[in-house]
Write an enzyme that holds these catalytic residues in place. Structure first.
Site, PDB file in Angstrom:
ATOM      1  N   PRO A  12     -29.768 -48.524 -36.810  1.00  0.00           N
ATOM      2  CA  PRO A  12     -30.682 -49.647 -36.641  1.00  0.00           C
ATOM      3  C   PRO A  12     -30.275 -50.933 -37.355  1.00  0.00           C
ATOM      4  O   PRO A  12     -29.813 -50.907 -38.492  1.00  0.00           O
ATOM      5  CB  PRO A  12     -32.012 -49.122 -37.212  1.00  0.00           C
ATOM      6  CG  PRO A  12     -31.653 -47.931 -38.014  1.00  0.00           C
ATOM      7  CD  PRO A  12     -30.412 -47.353 -37.407  1.00  0.00           C
ATOM      8  N   ASN A  13     -30.447 -52.007 -36.627  1.00  0.00           N
ATOM      9  CA  ASN A  13     -30.225 -53.387 -37.081  1.00  0.00           C
ATOM     10  C   ASN A  13     -28.760 -53.790 -37.177  1.00  0.00           C
ATOM     11  O   ASN A  13     -28.463 -54.958 -37.408  1.00  0.00           O
ATOM     12  CB  ASN A  13     -30.944 -53.651 -38.424  1.00  0.00           C
ATOM     13  CG  ASN A  13     -32.444 -53.479 -38.285  1.00  0.00           C
ATOM     14  OD1 ASN A  13     -33.052 -54.066 -37.381  1.00  0.00           O
ATOM     15  ND2 ASN A  13     -33.059 -52.664 -39.123  1.00  0.00           N
ATOM     16  N   ARG A  20     -27.167 -62.350 -38.950  1.00  0.00           N
ATOM     17  CA  ARG A  20     -28.158 -62.487 -40.010  1.00  0.00           C
ATOM     18  C   ARG A  20     -27.573 -61.934 -41.319  1.00  0.00           C
ATOM     19  O   ARG A  20     -26.667 -61.099 -41.294  1.00  0.00           O
ATOM     20  CB  ARG A  20     -29.445 -61.700 -39.678  1.00  0.00           C
ATOM     21  CG  ARG A  20     -30.017 -61.939 -38.310  1.00  0.00           C
ATOM     22  CD  ARG A  20     -30.857 -63.171 -38.226  1.00  0.00           C
ATOM     23  NE  ARG A  20     -31.966 -63.122 -39.167  1.00  0.00           N
ATOM     24  CZ  ARG A  20     -32.669 -64.174 -39.544  1.00  0.00           C
ATOM     25  NH1 ARG A  20     -32.371 -65.362 -39.077  1.00  0.00           N
ATOM     26  NH2 ARG A  20     -33.661 -64.059 -40.391  1.00  0.00           N
ATOM     27  N   TYR A  25     -23.705 -58.628 -45.274  1.00  0.00           N
ATOM     28  CA  TYR A  25     -23.030 -57.871 -44.220  1.00  0.00           C
ATOM     29  C   TYR A  25     -21.879 -58.624 -43.538  1.00  0.00           C
ATOM     30  O   TYR A  25     -21.288 -58.111 -42.583  1.00  0.00           O
ATOM     31  CB  TYR A  25     -24.063 -57.429 -43.165  1.00  0.00           C
ATOM     32  CG  TYR A  25     -25.133 -56.525 -43.745  1.00  0.00           C
ATOM     33  CD1 TYR A  25     -24.815 -55.254 -44.201  1.00  0.00           C
ATOM     34  CD2 TYR A  25     -26.459 -56.947 -43.874  1.00  0.00           C
ATOM     35  CE1 TYR A  25     -25.781 -54.417 -44.751  1.00  0.00           C
ATOM     36  CE2 TYR A  25     -27.438 -56.120 -44.416  1.00  0.00           C
ATOM     37  CZ  TYR A  25     -27.085 -54.857 -44.851  1.00  0.00           C
ATOM     38  OH  TYR A  25     -28.035 -54.038 -45.398  1.00  0.00           O
ATOM     39  N   ASN A  74     -22.333 -44.901 -39.035  1.00  0.00           N
ATOM     40  CA  ASN A  74     -23.138 -45.687 -39.972  1.00  0.00           C
ATOM     41  C   ASN A  74     -24.571 -45.610 -39.447  1.00  0.00           C
ATOM     42  O   ASN A  74     -24.956 -46.359 -38.547  1.00  0.00           O
ATOM     43  CB  ASN A  74     -22.659 -47.135 -40.048  1.00  0.00           C
ATOM     44  CG  ASN A  74     -23.431 -47.932 -41.095  1.00  0.00           C
ATOM     45  OD1 ASN A  74     -24.466 -47.475 -41.604  1.00  0.00           O
ATOM     46  ND2 ASN A  74     -22.931 -49.114 -41.425  1.00  0.00           N
ATOM     47  N   ALA A  77     -30.297 -47.494 -42.049  1.00  0.00           N
ATOM     48  CA  ALA A  77     -31.443 -47.046 -42.857  1.00  0.00           C
ATOM     49  C   ALA A  77     -31.794 -45.583 -42.610  1.00  0.00           C
ATOM     50  O   ALA A  77     -32.333 -44.915 -43.503  1.00  0.00           O
ATOM     51  CB  ALA A  77     -32.649 -47.940 -42.576  1.00  0.00           C
ATOM     52  N   GLU A  98     -18.809 -40.755 -42.667  1.00  0.00           N
ATOM     53  CA  GLU A  98     -19.954 -41.635 -42.922  1.00  0.00           C
ATOM     54  C   GLU A  98     -19.437 -42.952 -43.508  1.00  0.00           C
ATOM     55  O   GLU A  98     -18.642 -42.936 -44.444  1.00  0.00           O
ATOM     56  CB  GLU A  98     -20.896 -40.942 -43.919  1.00  0.00           C
ATOM     57  CG  GLU A  98     -22.101 -41.787 -44.305  1.00  0.00           C
ATOM     58  CD  GLU A  98     -23.000 -41.084 -45.334  1.00  0.00           C
ATOM     59  OE1 GLU A  98     -22.755 -39.888 -45.651  1.00  0.00           O
ATOM     60  OE2 GLU A  98     -23.932 -41.743 -45.817  1.00  0.00           O
ATOM     61  N   HIS A 100     -20.552 -46.978 -44.809  1.00  0.00           N
ATOM     62  CA  HIS A 100     -21.525 -48.037 -45.101  1.00  0.00           C
ATOM     63  C   HIS A 100     -20.771 -49.301 -45.465  1.00  0.00           C
ATOM     64  O   HIS A 100     -19.782 -49.244 -46.215  1.00  0.00           O
ATOM     65  CB  HIS A 100     -22.477 -47.634 -46.229  1.00  0.00           C
ATOM     66  CG  HIS A 100     -23.285 -46.448 -45.848  1.00  0.00           C
ATOM     67  ND1 HIS A 100     -24.322 -46.523 -44.949  1.00  0.00           N
ATOM     68  CD2 HIS A 100     -23.160 -45.142 -46.186  1.00  0.00           C
ATOM     69  CE1 HIS A 100     -24.819 -45.312 -44.767  1.00  0.00           C
ATOM     70  NE2 HIS A 100     -24.123 -44.458 -45.495  1.00  0.00           N
ATOM     71  N   ARG A 107     -27.228 -50.764 -54.874  1.00  0.00           N
ATOM     72  CA  ARG A 107     -28.462 -51.348 -54.329  1.00  0.00           C
ATOM     73  C   ARG A 107     -29.676 -50.505 -54.752  1.00  0.00           C
ATOM     74  O   ARG A 107     -29.579 -49.725 -55.692  1.00  0.00           O
ATOM     75  CB  ARG A 107     -28.313 -51.479 -52.800  1.00  0.00           C
ATOM     76  CG  ARG A 107     -27.087 -52.343 -52.405  1.00  0.00           C
ATOM     77  CD  ARG A 107     -26.930 -52.472 -50.918  1.00  0.00           C
ATOM     78  NE  ARG A 107     -28.019 -53.252 -50.338  1.00  0.00           N
ATOM     79  CZ  ARG A 107     -28.208 -53.388 -49.019  1.00  0.00           C
ATOM     80  NH1 ARG A 107     -27.368 -52.821 -48.169  1.00  0.00           N
ATOM     81  NH2 ARG A 107     -29.208 -54.107 -48.567  1.00  0.00           N
TER      82      ARG A 107
HETATM   83  O1  CA2 Z   1     -24.309 -50.907 -45.900  1.00  0.00           O
HETATM   84  C1  CA2 Z   1     -24.542 -50.351 -44.830  1.00  0.00           C
HETATM   85  O2  CA2 Z   1     -23.734 -50.235 -43.929  1.00  0.00           O
HETATM   86  C2  CA2 Z   1     -25.970 -49.842 -44.556  1.00  0.00           C
HETATM   87  O3  CA2 Z   1     -25.872 -48.658 -43.765  1.00  0.00           O
HETATM   88  C3  CA2 Z   1     -26.679 -50.948 -43.782  1.00  0.00           C
HETATM   89  C4  CA2 Z   1     -28.145 -50.647 -43.537  1.00  0.00           C
HETATM   90  C5  CA2 Z   1     -28.849 -50.261 -44.821  1.00  0.00           C
HETATM   91  O4  CA2 Z   1     -30.184 -49.881 -44.548  1.00  0.00           O
HETATM   92  C6  CA2 Z   1     -28.144 -49.120 -45.523  1.00  0.00           C
HETATM   93  O5  CA2 Z   1     -28.817 -48.848 -46.734  1.00  0.00           O
HETATM   94  C7  CA2 Z   1     -26.705 -49.491 -45.829  1.00  0.00           C
HETATM   95  C8  CA2 Z   1     -28.847 -51.884 -42.952  1.00  0.00           C
HETATM   96  C9  CA2 Z   1     -28.219 -52.407 -41.715  1.00  0.00           C
HETATM   97  C10 CA2 Z   1     -28.853 -53.712 -41.410  1.00  0.00           C
HETATM   98  O6  CA2 Z   1     -27.872 -54.535 -40.818  1.00  0.00           O
HETATM   99  C11 CA2 Z   1     -28.112 -55.860 -40.745  1.00  0.00           C
HETATM  100  C12 CA2 Z   1     -27.054 -56.637 -40.357  1.00  0.00           C
HETATM  101  C13 CA2 Z   1     -27.215 -57.980 -40.291  1.00  0.00           C
HETATM  102  C14 CA2 Z   1     -28.444 -58.553 -40.594  1.00  0.00           C
HETATM  103  C15 CA2 Z   1     -29.489 -57.761 -40.984  1.00  0.00           C
HETATM  104  C16 CA2 Z   1     -29.333 -56.397 -41.061  1.00  0.00           C
END
Ligand code: CA2
Length: 144
Positions: A12-13, A20, A25, A74, A77, A98, A100, A107
């Site tokens: 997700p996201n 964003r 990221y 990946n 969340a 896996e 990230h 974090r």
């Molecule tokens: O660091 C990572 O790759 C995470 O898997 C990213 C997740 C986060 O919940 C994990 O704890 C770590 C969040 C992905 C959200 O991605 C976005 C990308 C651009 C803008 C907003 C969110």
């Protein structure tokens, strides 16, 4: 040697990458990065799947997990919450790496828990998008 089939599955996201929160990221979209990775490894067959829906991610792990040698996952969340995704990783015969983008251990503490890691071949985190490439290298090494 038979062809290596690898699927990258993003949760997700991650469809918002490059659009964003670039301070966490980065500023590259995953679609652009995916083109780069395919060009860097012309002998590997890559698939890519992204979903914001937990069940769709489980379906993808089940679908690709029996046809591909490697999954780069990946789960975003859902990593920290999803017993279902963890069970799917355990259930498939293919290797799951896996990944990230951020260092989840630097974090919030809720990001320190992973339902994927116990059944992953390995975990790569904190190296930005480069982590996906490192995961490809790891899967190539496993194949040798
Ligand atoms: O660091 C990572 O790759 C995470 O898997 C990213 C997740 C986060 O919940 C994990 O704890 C770590 C969040 C992905 C959200 O991605 C976005 C990308 C651009 C803008 C907003 C969110």
């Amino acid at each position: 040697m038979s062809q290596l089939n690898i699927v990258i599955i993003n949760g997700p996201n991650l469809n918002l990458l490059g659009k964003r929160e670039p301070e966490i990221y980065g500023s590259t979209t995953f679609e652009d990065y995916f083109k780069q990775i395919k060009a860097a490894y012309p002998h590997i067959h890559f698939d890519y799947f992204q979903s914001n829906v937990e069940g769709e991610l489980i379906n993808a792990i089940q679908q690709f997990g029996f046809s591909h040698q490697g999954i780069i996952l990946n789960a975003a969340a859902y990593t920290h919450t999803s017993v279902g995704i963890g069970d799917a990783v355990k259930a498939v015969p293919c290797r799951v790496v896996e990944v990230h983008i951020s260092n989840t251990f630097s974090r919030e503490s809720f990001r320190h828990q992973s339902y994927i890691s116990p059944n992953a071949a390995g975990v790569i985190l904190g190296f930005g998008l480069k982590g996906y490439e490192l995961a490809v290298e790891a899967l190539i090494d496993f194949k040798k």
